[in-house]
Design an enzyme around this catalytic site. Sequence first.
Site, PDB file in Angstrom:
ATOM      1  N   MET A 107     -11.364  -6.257   5.598  1.00 22.07           N
ATOM      2  CA  MET A 107     -10.513  -5.297   6.307  1.00 22.07           C
ATOM      3  C   MET A 107     -10.139  -5.862   7.673  1.00 22.07           C
ATOM      4  SD  MET A 107      -9.965  -2.700   4.373  1.00 22.07           S
ATOM      5  CE  MET A 107      -9.090  -1.717   5.589  1.00 22.07           C
ATOM      6  N   HIS A 149      -8.307   0.689  -3.930  1.00 22.98           N
ATOM      7  CA  HIS A 149      -9.232   0.435  -2.821  1.00 22.98           C
ATOM      8  C   HIS A 149      -9.967   1.734  -2.542  1.00 22.98           C
ATOM      9  CE1 HIS A 149      -9.508  -0.512   1.802  1.00 22.98           C
ATOM     10  NE2 HIS A 149     -10.698  -0.506   1.225  1.00 22.98           N
ATOM     11  N   ASP A 188      -6.445  -6.555   4.406  1.00 22.78           N
ATOM     12  CA  ASP A 188      -5.811  -5.233   4.386  1.00 22.78           C
ATOM     13  C   ASP A 188      -5.920  -4.608   5.771  1.00 22.78           C
ATOM     14  OD1 ASP A 188      -4.940  -2.663   3.782  1.00 22.78           O
ATOM     15  OD2 ASP A 188      -6.690  -2.142   2.571  1.00 22.78           O
ATOM     16  N   GLY A 189      -4.758  -4.271   6.326  1.00 22.07           N
ATOM     17  CA  GLY A 189      -4.722  -3.571   7.601  1.00 22.07           C
ATOM     18  C   GLY A 189      -3.908  -4.299   8.647  1.00 22.07           C
ATOM     19  N   GLY A 190      -2.767  -3.715   8.964  1.00 20.80           N
ATOM     20  CA  GLY A 190      -1.939  -4.288  10.026  1.00 20.80           C
ATOM     21  C   GLY A 190      -1.266  -5.595   9.661  1.00 20.80           C
ATOM     22  N   ASP A 219      -4.883   3.516  -1.978  1.00 20.56           N
ATOM     23  CA  ASP A 219      -6.000   3.811  -1.080  1.00 20.56           C
ATOM     24  C   ASP A 219      -6.602   5.165  -1.407  1.00 20.56           C
ATOM     25  OD1 ASP A 219      -6.089   1.528   0.734  1.00 20.56           O
ATOM     26  OD2 ASP A 219      -4.075   2.162   1.328  1.00 20.56           O
ATOM     27  N   MET A 269     -12.271   3.941  -0.602  1.00 14.62           N
ATOM     28  CA  MET A 269     -12.959   4.187   0.670  1.00 14.62           C
ATOM     29  C   MET A 269     -13.705   5.501   0.516  1.00 14.62           C
ATOM     30  SD  MET A 269      -9.834   2.876   3.013  1.00 14.62           S
ATOM     31  CE  MET A 269      -8.744   3.019   1.601  1.00 14.62           C
ATOM     32  N   SER A 280       0.838  -1.205   0.000  1.00 23.61           N
ATOM     33  CA  SER A 280       0.000   0.000   0.000  1.00 23.61           C
ATOM     34  C   SER A 280       0.867   1.247   0.000  1.00 23.61           C
ATOM     35  CB  SER A 280      -0.910   0.009   1.228  1.00 23.61           C
ATOM     36  OG  SER A 280      -1.466   1.298   1.372  1.00 23.61           O
ATOM     37  N   GLY A 289      -9.125   3.824   6.983  1.00 21.22           N
ATOM     38  CA  GLY A 289      -8.896   5.261   7.160  1.00 21.22           C
ATOM     39  C   GLY A 289      -7.435   5.630   7.318  1.00 21.22           C
ATOM     40  N   PHE A 290      -6.669   4.757   7.957  1.00 21.85           N
ATOM     41  CA  PHE A 290      -5.282   5.116   8.249  1.00 21.85           C
ATOM     42  C   PHE A 290      -4.382   3.890   8.153  1.00 21.85           C
ATOM     43  CE2 PHE A 290      -8.107   8.005  10.415  1.00 21.85           C
ATOM     44  CZ  PHE A 290      -7.600   9.238  10.017  1.00 21.85           C
ATOM     45  N   GLY A 291      -3.133   4.135   7.755  1.00 15.77           N
ATOM     46  CA  GLY A 291      -2.131   3.084   7.792  1.00 15.77           C
ATOM     47  C   GLY A 291      -1.541   2.977   9.191  1.00 15.77           C
ATOM     48  N   MET A 339      -9.364   7.789  -0.450  1.00 12.11           N
ATOM     49  CA  MET A 339     -10.226   8.160   0.689  1.00 12.11           C
ATOM     50  C   MET A 339     -10.798   9.542   0.447  1.00 12.11           C
ATOM     51  SD  MET A 339      -7.915   6.948   3.895  1.00 12.11           S
ATOM     52  CE  MET A 339      -6.856   5.489   3.822  1.00 12.11           C
ATOM     53  N   SER A 399       2.666  -0.198   6.032  1.00  9.50           N
ATOM     54  CA  SER A 399       3.797   0.145   6.898  1.00  9.50           C
ATOM     55  C   SER A 399       4.817  -0.983   6.981  1.00  9.50           C
ATOM     56  CB  SER A 399       3.303   0.554   8.293  1.00  9.50           C
ATOM     57  OG  SER A 399       2.368  -0.357   8.775  1.00  9.50           O
ATOM     58  N   HIS A 440      -1.094  -1.247  -4.183  1.00  6.89           N
ATOM     59  CA  HIS A 440      -2.399  -0.965  -3.580  1.00  6.89           C
ATOM     60  C   HIS A 440      -2.532   0.541  -3.381  1.00  6.89           C
ATOM     61  CE1 HIS A 440      -5.857  -2.123  -1.028  1.00  6.89           C
ATOM     62  NE2 HIS A 440      -5.496  -1.122  -0.235  1.00  6.89           N
TER      63      HIS A 440
END
Length: 220
Positions: free
Chosen positions: A135, A64, A173-175, A33, A66, A8, A140-142, A35, A196, A31
Site C-alpha cells: 500500500m 482487495h 495501490d494508493g495515489g 475495494d 480491507m 479501482s 480506507g479512501f481513494g 471495506m 482517481s 480493482h
Amino acid sequence: MAIQISPSILSADFANLEAAAASVPNADWLHVDVMDSHFVPNLTLGAPVVEALARVSAQPLDCHLMIEDPDRWAPDYVEAGASSVTFHVEACAAPVRLARELRSLGARAGMALKPATAIEPYADLLCELDMVLIMTVEPGFGGQDFLEVCLPKIERAAALLAHCDSDIWLQIDGGVSAENIERCAAAGATVFVAGSAVFGADRPDDMVQHLRDLAEKGSG
Ligand code: DX5
Ligand code: ZN
C-alpha cells in the site's frame, strides 16, 4: 513480466458499475475495494456486489479485502467470482493457510501490507503467494497523496520476490498517477492500481494506456 493496470472502481460511479467496467476496456483487471468499517474507517461493498459485477465485467476482478477476519470471509469472494483475492496480513491469523485455500478454490492469492508494516518478517512466506500488495497510502479512501516513503519497501519486496521460483506479482495501490508510476515501476512494481487517476480522467481508457506506457518505460 508484463506491466498490468488495475483501475479501482472506488473512484467510479457506484450507481453504474457496469458502465465503469466498460469505460476501461484496456485494463487488465478491475480493482474492487472491499471495506468493512472495522479494519478501515470506511464501508464499501461485499460479496453480492462482487458477484453482480463479475457477471457484467469483461475484465477479471482483483478484490482487495480491507476487512477483519479474512480467514473467515475471503473464500466467499472467490465463490462470488473474483479471480484474485488479496487479504491484509495485519488482519490475518494464518496467511499461508488462507493463501492455499484461495488458490485451491481457483483464485490468485494476494497479501497486502499497510505502509507501516515491514515486509521482512514475512520473507519466508512470500513464495506461497501469487501477489504481494504494497500500500502506498493508508488504506480506507481513494484520492489520497502517494506516500513517497513507501518506495524503498517496493524495492526490498521486489528483491525478496526474486528469490522465489515462480513469478510473483508486486502490486502497488494508493495515489498512483502519471507523476509517480515510472519510478514505482523502476523500483520493481509490476501491477498498478489507480482509482482517481483513471476514473477522474476525461478519458479513463486513454489514461490506462498512458499509465501503462509510463510504467513500461520505468521498468525497462
Ligand atoms: C485505498 C484503496 C485504493 C484506492 C486507490 O484504500 O485500496 O484501491 O481506491 O485510489 P487512488 O488511486 O485514488 O489512491
Ligand atoms: Zn485497493
